[in-house]
Design a protein around this motif. Structure first.
Motif, PDB file in Angstrom:
ATOM      1  N   UNK C  82      31.459  25.669  18.758  1.00 44.59           N
ATOM      2  CA  UNK C  82      31.060  24.773  20.320  1.00 44.59           C
ATOM      3  C   UNK C  82      29.757  25.250  19.575  1.00 44.59           C
ATOM      4  N   UNK C  83      29.159  23.826  20.487  1.00 43.50           N
ATOM      5  CA  UNK C  83      27.772  23.993  20.289  1.00 43.50           C
ATOM      6  C   UNK C  83      27.379  24.038  21.670  1.00 43.50           C
ATOM      7  N   UNK C  84      26.676  25.110  21.929  1.00 43.33           N
ATOM      8  CA  UNK C  84      26.338  25.858  23.505  1.00 43.33           C
ATOM      9  C   UNK C  84      25.350  24.914  23.672  1.00 43.33           C
ATOM     10  N   UNK C  85      25.436  24.566  25.203  1.00 46.44           N
ATOM     11  CA  UNK C  85      24.036  23.511  25.242  1.00 46.44           C
ATOM     12  C   UNK C  85      23.239  24.407  26.368  1.00 46.44           C
ATOM     13  N   UNK C  86      21.436  23.623  26.152  1.00 45.68           N
ATOM     14  CA  UNK C  86      20.953  24.659  26.855  1.00 45.68           C
ATOM     15  C   UNK C  86      21.212  25.797  27.985  1.00 45.68           C
ATOM     16  N   UNK C  87      21.634  25.024  28.944  1.00 46.79           N
ATOM     17  CA  UNK C  87      22.395  25.502  30.403  1.00 46.79           C
ATOM     18  C   UNK C  87      23.257  27.013  30.113  1.00 46.79           C
ATOM     19  N   UNK C  88      23.907  27.232  29.092  1.00 41.91           N
ATOM     20  CA  UNK C  88      24.342  28.229  29.145  1.00 41.91           C
ATOM     21  C   UNK C  88      23.323  29.840  28.582  1.00 41.91           C
ATOM     22  N   UNK C  89      22.641  29.234  27.866  1.00 37.39           N
ATOM     23  CA  UNK C  89      21.206  30.140  27.891  1.00 37.39           C
ATOM     24  C   UNK C  89      20.457  30.849  29.604  1.00 37.39           C
ATOM     25  N   UNK C  90      20.206  29.685  30.415  1.00 32.61           N
ATOM     26  CA  UNK C  90      19.307  29.882  31.507  1.00 32.61           C
ATOM     27  C   UNK C  90      20.823  31.017  32.041  1.00 32.61           C
ATOM     28  N   UNK C  91      21.989  30.821  32.225  1.00 33.10           N
ATOM     29  CA  UNK C  91      23.253  31.416  33.040  1.00 33.10           C
ATOM     30  C   UNK C  91      23.274  32.560  33.015  1.00 33.10           C
ATOM     31  N   UNK C  92      22.735  32.493  31.410  1.00 33.93           N
ATOM     32  CA  UNK C  92      23.270  34.492  31.282  1.00 33.93           C
ATOM     33  C   UNK C  92      21.776  34.977  32.061  1.00 33.93           C
ATOM     34  N   UNK C  93      21.141  34.457  31.089  1.00 38.30           N
ATOM     35  CA  UNK C  93      19.406  34.766  31.486  1.00 38.30           C
ATOM     36  C   UNK C  93      19.783  35.195  33.525  1.00 38.30           C
ATOM     37  N   UNK C  94      19.661  34.127  34.506  1.00 33.77           N
ATOM     38  CA  UNK C  94      19.862  34.756  35.243  1.00 33.77           C
ATOM     39  C   UNK C  94      20.803  35.319  35.615  1.00 33.77           C
ATOM     40  N   UNK C  95      22.008  35.797  34.802  1.00 34.71           N
ATOM     41  CA  UNK C  95      22.858  36.774  35.868  1.00 34.71           C
ATOM     42  C   UNK C  95      22.501  38.034  35.249  1.00 34.71           C
ATOM     43  N   UNK C  96      21.686  38.152  34.030  1.00 33.46           N
ATOM     44  CA  UNK C  96      21.407  39.227  33.906  1.00 33.46           C
ATOM     45  C   UNK C  96      20.638  40.089  34.497  1.00 33.46           C
ATOM     46  N   UNK C  97      19.510  38.790  34.813  1.00 28.62           N
ATOM     47  CA  UNK C  97      17.623  39.297  35.578  1.00 28.62           C
ATOM     48  C   UNK C  97      18.730  39.527  37.360  1.00 28.62           C
ATOM     49  N   UNK C  98      19.227  39.069  37.201  1.00 26.35           N
ATOM     50  CA  UNK C  98      19.914  39.757  38.351  1.00 26.35           C
ATOM     51  C   UNK C  98      20.670  41.338  38.932  1.00 26.35           C
ATOM     52  N   UNK C  99      21.356  40.993  37.924  1.00 27.10           N
ATOM     53  CA  UNK C  99      21.677  42.708  37.535  1.00 27.10           C
ATOM     54  C   UNK C  99      20.966  44.069  37.444  1.00 27.10           C
ATOM     55  N   UNK C 100      20.065  43.877  36.346  1.00 21.37           N
ATOM     56  CA  UNK C 100      19.084  44.419  35.675  1.00 21.37           C
ATOM     57  C   UNK C 100      17.674  44.732  37.050  1.00 21.37           C
ATOM     58  N   UNK C 101      17.812  43.928  37.778  1.00 21.91           N
ATOM     59  CA  UNK C 101      16.522  44.185  38.773  1.00 21.91           C
ATOM     60  C   UNK C 101      17.613  44.290  39.979  1.00 21.91           C
ATOM     61  N   UNK C 102      18.804  44.406  40.662  1.00 18.91           N
ATOM     62  CA  UNK C 102      19.359  45.345  41.274  1.00 18.91           C
ATOM     63  C   UNK C 102      19.326  46.899  40.481  1.00 18.91           C
ATOM     64  N   UNK C 103      19.082  47.127  39.944  1.00 20.65           N
ATOM     65  CA  UNK C 103      19.308  48.699  39.215  1.00 20.65           C
ATOM     66  C   UNK C 103      18.182  49.004  39.387  1.00 20.65           C
ATOM     67  N   UNK C 104      17.287  48.353  38.695  1.00 20.02           N
ATOM     68  CA  UNK C 104      16.206  49.011  38.124  1.00 20.02           C
ATOM     69  C   UNK C 104      15.312  49.118  40.043  1.00 20.02           C
ATOM     70  N   UNK C 105      15.854  48.305  41.178  1.00 24.22           N
ATOM     71  CA  UNK C 105      15.374  48.485  42.176  1.00 24.22           C
ATOM     72  C   UNK C 105      16.176  50.138  43.112  1.00 24.22           C
ATOM     73  N   UNK C 106      17.461  50.137  42.657  1.00 18.04           N
ATOM     74  CA  UNK C 106      17.627  51.632  43.301  1.00 18.04           C
ATOM     75  C   UNK C 106      17.284  52.117  42.476  1.00 18.04           C
ATOM     76  N   UNK C 107      17.193  52.487  41.614  1.00 20.48           N
ATOM     77  CA  UNK C 107      16.351  53.938  40.594  1.00 20.48           C
ATOM     78  C   UNK C 107      15.257  53.928  41.220  1.00 20.48           C
ATOM     79  N   UNK C 108      14.194  52.728  41.192  1.00 18.14           N
ATOM     80  CA  UNK C 108      12.822  53.260  42.683  1.00 18.14           C
ATOM     81  C   UNK C 108      12.692  53.620  43.297  1.00 18.14           C
ATOM     82  N   UNK C 109      14.033  53.395  44.580  1.00 21.01           N
ATOM     83  CA  UNK C 109      14.006  53.573  45.915  1.00 21.01           C
ATOM     84  C   UNK C 109      14.636  55.149  45.966  1.00 21.01           C
ATOM     85  N   UNK C 110      15.511  55.388  44.922  1.00 22.93           N
ATOM     86  CA  UNK C 110      15.754  57.095  44.731  1.00 22.93           C
ATOM     87  C   UNK C 110      14.927  57.710  44.713  1.00 22.93           C
ATOM     88  N   UNK C 111      13.450  57.138  44.164  1.00 20.35           N
ATOM     89  CA  UNK C 111      11.869  58.174  43.551  1.00 20.35           C
ATOM     90  C   UNK C 111      11.114  57.611  44.690  1.00 20.35           C
TER      91      UNK C 111
END
Lengths: 181, 181, 181
Positions: C82-111
């Motif tokens: 199947x040919x994925x439209x550009x939208x899929x790349x955006x959505x994958x990016x946004x989810x990854x962004x959210x996960x990693x941002x919160x994990x980054x924030x939590x670790x920085x907070x612990x310090x």
């Protein structure tokens, strides 16, 4: 130690201006300008601290980041009313280079590293922010294109600094000033 | 430990040649050639040491940097009198890749990391210098373009190395030689 | 600590998909796709761990790498049919962004780092993988081009997260979801 912080502070400020100017020229939006300004400003010092296994300098004091945001905002305001010639970017770069190179050299010296390593760390600290800026803007790094002026100045300046050591700091700053023009 | 240093040394030398050749092809000046040669030569090992939280390998011994400068200078001299075909860059790359991959694998092994991680660190150590070289020269990294030859060779070679472990080092070197051609 | 691992895991998976899609669009071969997928997936978390002087998260558990290879392979299979439209790349990016941002924030907070630093580390953790992907593919980073949507979302989301602290994690996730669309 105190002097290193002052040098880092000035370096951060002028590199933020240089980054904001470069991002503005690529017609990036406000977020892009702030990101490029930040990366340019903290890139060299961050790599220095990573390599030396020190705590990253801007972790310790959020004032660095506030200075960057302020410098980027002022640059955007300034550019809106006056068109800066290319010369300004060069001058901002040269000053930031000098500040960060000396701060890199001083920190490397404190670790009693060999002189040649001190010079290389100084060059990395001084140039890496600008290299990141150019890579993100998809240009060949300015320091490589006009290498003779920039990279040579920082190598010569830092070598001189290592020679005259601590007593010669003022002479070193003067030598940078001379080379930058 | 001694073997790792020898591998790093050869890797640094041939990657400096590869970096100098690439920079020369982009018609950069002397400073640009030296900077690209240095980045190519120390990039992989530096990232390996950063990730493993070790002291950066070229901090300990300035001889690495002297070797890089010498290799870059000799390359520039050589190129002035003879035109090197593209093949040379490939061969230099392949040898550097093999040296750094094994040095990365050995260091990762000493830390008792899982085998899969050992392979990934070997690949990073072997390829990162060349990737930096291509990013700075504003190209898509060579390893991605002709990935089948390079990256596969290093993955296969290191996996083999992990399998045959310490006893198999010579066999591993031989396997690289075979794959590189 | 456990939550951080879960967030890292999801982030790694979706960024691997996003990297594989981007590499596929550049018509890179299998090795290229796997390399870009890996770099995109581990880039942000690796830089976070380097800056915070922690053990690199994927050293501890090879499962991250296996997840990346699986995600890249599945993406390549999917794209073949199947040919994925550009939208899929955006959505994958946004989810990854959210996960990693919160994990980054939590670790920085612990310090116990200052709030402003926590936000910056969260942004770096969330965005650096995608920036590396775009630099390797020789594009200007997506986050800078469409900065208003992405970078602003992560800055706003993380600031909100810092404000509501630990109790507000669910609200934070919700806010990301809202902004991503």
């Amino acid at each position: 130690m105190q002097l290193v912080r002052v040098l880092d502070f000035i370096g951060v400020g002028v590199f933020a201006v240089s980054g904001a100017l470069a991002a503005g020229r690529k017609r990036l939006d406000v977020v892009g300008v702030v990101v490029i300004a930040t990366v340019t400003a903290i890139g060299g010092g961050t790599l220095r601290d990573l390599l030396m296994n020190r705590t990253i300098f801007w972790f310790i004091d959020p004032a660095y980041l506030i200075a960057i945001f302020a410098a980027a905002a002022l640059t955007m305001l300034y550019v809106r009313y006056r068109h800066p010639p290319e010369r300004q970017l060069d001058v901002a770069d040269a000053i930031g280079l000098a500040m960060f190179s000396i701060s890199g050299a001083r920190i490397a010296e404190q670790e009693r590293l060999p002189d040649l390593i001190v010079v290389v760390i100084a060059v990395i600290t001084g140039t890496f922010g600008g290299v990141l800026r150019d890579v993100l803007c998809n240009d060949i790094p300015m320091i490589l294109q006009r290498g003779r002026i920039y990279a040579s100045a920082v190598v010569a300046g830092t070598s001189l600094y290592v020679l005259v050591q601590h007593a010669g700091l003022n002479r070193d700053l003067a030598s940078y000033g001379g080379m930058a023009t």
